[in-house]
Structures are given as C-alpha cells and as structure tokens.
Design an enzyme around this catalytic site. Structure first.
Site, mmCIF file in Angstrom:
data_model
loop_
_atom_site.group_PDB
_atom_site.id
_atom_site.type_symbol
_atom_site.label_atom_id
_atom_site.label_comp_id
_atom_site.label_asym_id
_atom_site.label_seq_id
_atom_site.Cartn_x
_atom_site.Cartn_y
_atom_site.Cartn_z
ATOM 1 N N LYS A 13 0.827 -1.212 0.000
ATOM 2 C CA LYS A 13 0.000 0.000 0.000
ATOM 3 C C LYS A 13 0.864 1.267 0.000
ATOM 4 O O LYS A 13 0.606 2.184 -0.766
ATOM 5 C CB LYS A 13 -0.906 0.047 1.240
ATOM 6 C CG LYS A 13 -1.883 -1.104 1.351
ATOM 7 C CD LYS A 13 -2.802 -0.934 2.551
ATOM 8 C CE LYS A 13 -2.087 -0.902 3.886
ATOM 9 N NZ LYS A 13 -1.529 -2.199 4.323
ATOM 10 N N ARG A 88 -9.218 0.880 9.116
ATOM 11 C CA ARG A 88 -8.741 -0.475 9.370
ATOM 12 C C ARG A 88 -9.757 -1.286 10.151
ATOM 13 O O ARG A 88 -9.470 -2.404 10.548
ATOM 14 C CB ARG A 88 -7.490 -0.380 10.241
ATOM 15 C CG ARG A 88 -6.193 -0.671 9.529
ATOM 16 C CD ARG A 88 -5.105 -0.338 10.537
ATOM 17 N NE ARG A 88 -3.918 -1.101 10.337
ATOM 18 C CZ ARG A 88 -2.893 -0.694 9.596
ATOM 19 N NH1 ARG A 88 -2.946 0.426 8.934
ATOM 20 N NH2 ARG A 88 -1.822 -1.439 9.508
ATOM 21 N N ARG A 127 11.737 -7.248 4.915
ATOM 22 C CA ARG A 127 11.772 -5.805 4.656
ATOM 23 C C ARG A 127 12.853 -5.109 5.480
ATOM 24 O O ARG A 127 12.971 -5.320 6.682
ATOM 25 C CB ARG A 127 10.400 -5.254 5.020
ATOM 26 C CG ARG A 127 10.229 -3.782 4.815
ATOM 27 C CD ARG A 127 8.799 -3.436 4.622
ATOM 28 N NE ARG A 127 8.026 -3.440 5.866
ATOM 29 C CZ ARG A 127 6.751 -3.059 5.917
ATOM 30 N NH1 ARG A 127 6.120 -2.684 4.825
ATOM 31 N NH2 ARG A 127 6.114 -3.085 7.062
ATOM 32 N N ARG A 160 12.135 -2.608 10.676
ATOM 33 C CA ARG A 160 11.160 -1.827 11.421
ATOM 34 C C ARG A 160 10.844 -2.545 12.738
ATOM 35 O O ARG A 160 10.803 -3.775 12.759
ATOM 36 C CB ARG A 160 9.882 -1.715 10.575
ATOM 37 C CG ARG A 160 9.258 -0.358 10.591
ATOM 38 C CD ARG A 160 8.193 -0.235 9.531
ATOM 39 N NE ARG A 160 6.921 -0.821 9.945
ATOM 40 C CZ ARG A 160 5.805 -0.737 9.245
ATOM 41 N NH1 ARG A 160 5.817 -0.095 8.074
ATOM 42 N NH2 ARG A 160 4.697 -1.277 9.657
ATOM 43 N N ARG A 171 -0.256 -8.770 13.260
ATOM 44 C CA ARG A 171 -0.788 -7.749 12.341
ATOM 45 C C ARG A 171 -1.642 -8.409 11.265
ATOM 46 O O ARG A 171 -2.679 -7.881 10.866
ATOM 47 C CB ARG A 171 0.359 -6.958 11.709
ATOM 48 C CG ARG A 171 0.896 -5.892 12.664
ATOM 49 C CD ARG A 171 2.329 -5.514 12.349
ATOM 50 N NE ARG A 171 2.510 -4.934 11.049
ATOM 51 C CZ ARG A 171 3.661 -4.973 10.367
ATOM 52 N NH1 ARG A 171 4.717 -5.572 10.874
ATOM 53 N NH2 ARG A 171 3.746 -4.421 9.194
HETATM 54 P P1 ADP Z 1 1.275 -2.195 8.073
HETATM 55 O O1 ADP Z 1 0.099 -1.894 7.202
HETATM 56 O O2 ADP Z 1 2.421 -2.743 7.278
HETATM 57 O O3 ADP Z 1 0.950 -2.994 9.290
HETATM 58 P P2 ADP Z 1 1.361 0.565 8.971
HETATM 59 O O4 ADP Z 1 2.542 1.436 8.860
HETATM 60 O O5 ADP Z 1 0.165 0.935 8.171
HETATM 61 O O6 ADP Z 1 1.892 -0.886 8.626
HETATM 62 O O7 ADP Z 1 0.886 0.456 10.507
HETATM 63 C C1 ADP Z 1 1.783 0.109 11.531
HETATM 64 C C2 ADP Z 1 1.045 0.050 12.878
HETATM 65 O O8 ADP Z 1 0.501 1.349 13.191
HETATM 66 C C3 ADP Z 1 -0.157 -0.888 12.924
HETATM 67 O O9 ADP Z 1 0.206 -2.209 13.225
HETATM 68 C C4 ADP Z 1 -0.989 -0.249 14.063
HETATM 69 O O10 ADP Z 1 -0.466 -0.539 15.330
HETATM 70 C C5 ADP Z 1 -0.772 1.242 13.815
HETATM 71 N N1 ADP Z 1 -1.814 1.794 12.909
HETATM 72 C C6 ADP Z 1 -1.634 2.259 11.648
HETATM 73 N N2 ADP Z 1 -2.793 2.697 11.122
HETATM 74 C C7 ADP Z 1 -3.738 2.504 12.069
HETATM 75 C C8 ADP Z 1 -5.127 2.733 12.147
HETATM 76 N N3 ADP Z 1 -5.819 3.232 11.113
HETATM 77 N N4 ADP Z 1 -5.767 2.404 13.293
HETATM 78 C C9 ADP Z 1 -5.113 1.888 14.343
HETATM 79 N N5 ADP Z 1 -3.805 1.638 14.337
HETATM 80 C C10 ADP Z 1 -3.106 1.935 13.222
#
Ligand code: ADP
Length: 232
Positions: A13, A88, A127, A160, A171
């Site tokens: 994404k 999400r 990654r 990360r 996740r």
């Molecule tokens: P990925 O999609 O690869 O898991 P992101 O960078 O989008 O990575 O998100 C990393 C973390 O940040 C998630 O596992 C969560 O803890 C938090 N996070 C990101 N976006 C949201 C959201 N919309 N609502 C709640 N937590 C979020």
C-alpha cells in the site's frame, strides 16, 4: 480524487500510494507514518500509541482520529488524498464517513491490493530500510546489486520495530479479523488489484482500475503533475 488503499500489511500500500501521489498530485496520508512520526517525536500521543504498535494491535480510534483529522484538514488535502492504512476497522470506516460528510466530501474509489499470505510473510520479514539512502529493500527480493549498493554507501539494513515474526503474525490476524470485513462495506467503490509482481506492474494495474480523474482534480495550488495524466 479521494482514494482508500486497503490490503494486508506487506501488500504494498505504501509503495503504491506514494507512486500515485507522484503521478496524480494527491497527498498520500498514511496513519502508520503519522503514528511513527508521533512516536519518534516523543509526543504524548506517540507515547500512548507505541505499545499497541509494537504488539501489532490497532491504536485506539481517538488517537488515530486526532492525527488524521488534523492531517486531512490541511490545505494540501483539500483537492483529494490517498488514504493508506486507514480505515482499518468498521468503527474507523464510520468515523471516516462522518469526517467526509462534515466537509461535504465523498470517496471516489477503494483500491484493494490482494496477495497470498506466504508472499506477505516474506515481504514483511525480509523488509529492511537502508540507513544511508533511506531506500526500502528486501533481503529475499531485492537484487544483489541493490543490496550491495546499500553496503557500498555505508548503510546498515534496518528492520522496522514491528517487522518481527511474532508482531507480523499478529498484524496479519488483526487484518483478517478487523480490516478484511470492510470489503463488504465498500462493495460499490471497490477495485480489486492483484498485488503480485514488480511495483511497476502493480502500479499499472492500479492506474487501469481507477476511475477517470477529471471531476476529482486536486486543488490548483497542489504540487505534482496534472491529474489528467493519470491514465496517459
Ligand atoms: P502495516 O500496514 O504494514 O501494518 P502501517 O505502517 O500501516 O503498517 O501500521 C503500523 C502500525 O501502526 C499498525 O500495526 C498499528 O499498530 C498502527 N496503525 C496504523 N494505522 C492505524 C489505524 N488506522 N488504526 C489503528 N492503528 C493503526
């Protein structure tokens, strides 16, 4: 154009949303990036979000909405935006609907990036970010040339904090339980895209899947090329 990118962690994404920003001029808004910036800056919000992020759980809606509301209210989002990692969950989809309704806006498309679980796992566990160039690499998929270039630049390959196997598994299950059900919620706007292959191949598929970008042009002062070029 107001677009939501849906897809499991590792589906690409962020990569694709940044490409679309460069092509269409609408800013990529990643809640993950906003949260990581808050953590790095040591803000009270960042401190409260960190434990959930490290565990691969969702950060609570009020914290995410505080960051997102401010970001989407910025001038550069007035002509459109690309949401990456939000919504999400069903509750976040409702909050987004209210936010958009309050500013008389609507979504134009929801792009769903689809990838089998085994590939997601490899993309996430492999990654790395090069500390010298900032480039995103993968120990399984990047070419030897790319990996060597990072070494030659004196870079270290940094993982990360939430890319450990345990957090990744969590996740992915949070995604299955809370985010995947949104597909039904967005049925009318949904564009499914096969996320396997090179970033270029996936980007071409996304461009073909998006609606024409005429009536959804970004604000006149926004950076980037004309959205008319989207399909060209
Ligand atoms: P990925 O999609 O690869 O898991 P992101 O960078 O989008 O990575 O998100 C990393 C973390 O940040 C998630 O596992 C969560 O803890 C938090 N996070 C990101 N976006 C949201 C959201 N919309 N609502 C709640 N937590 C979020």
């Amino acid at each position: 154009m107001r677009i939501v990118f849906l897809g499991a962690p590792g589906a690409g994404k962020g990569t694709q949303a940044r490409r679309l920003e460069a092509r269409g001029g609408w800013p990529q808004v990643s809640t993950g990036d906003l949260l990581r910036a808050a953590v790095a800056a040591g803000t009270p919000l960042g401190k409260r979000a960190k434990a959930a992020m490290d565990a691969g759980e969702l950060v609570s809606d009020p914290l995410v909405m505080a960051l997102l509301g401010e970001r989407l209210g910025a001038e550069d989002c007035s002509g459109g935006f690309i949401l990456d990692g939000f919504p999400r969950s069903a509750s976040q989809a409702l909050l987004l609907k209210e936010l958009l309704r309050a500013s008389r806006q609507r979504l134009d498309a929801v792009v769903m990036l689809e990838l089998p679980r085994e590939v997601l796992m490899k993309r996430l566990t492999g990654r790395r970010t090069c500390s010298a160039t900032g480039k995103l690499l993968n120990i399984y998929f990047s070419s030897a040339e790319e990996l060597n270039a990072s070494r030659a630049a004196g870079g270290e390959l940094i993982q990360r904090d939430d890319d450990t196997e345990e957090t990744i598994a969590n996740r992915l299950s949070v995604y299955e339980q809370q985010t995947r059900p949104l597909l039904a919620h967005y049925a009318g706007l949904l564009r499914r895209v096969d996320a396997a292959g090179t970033p270029d191949e996936v980007f071409e598929r996304i461009l073909r899947a998006l609606p024409p970008a005429d009536s959804t042009a970004p604000a006149a002062n926004s950076a980037g090329p004309s959205p008319g070029k989207l399909h060209g």
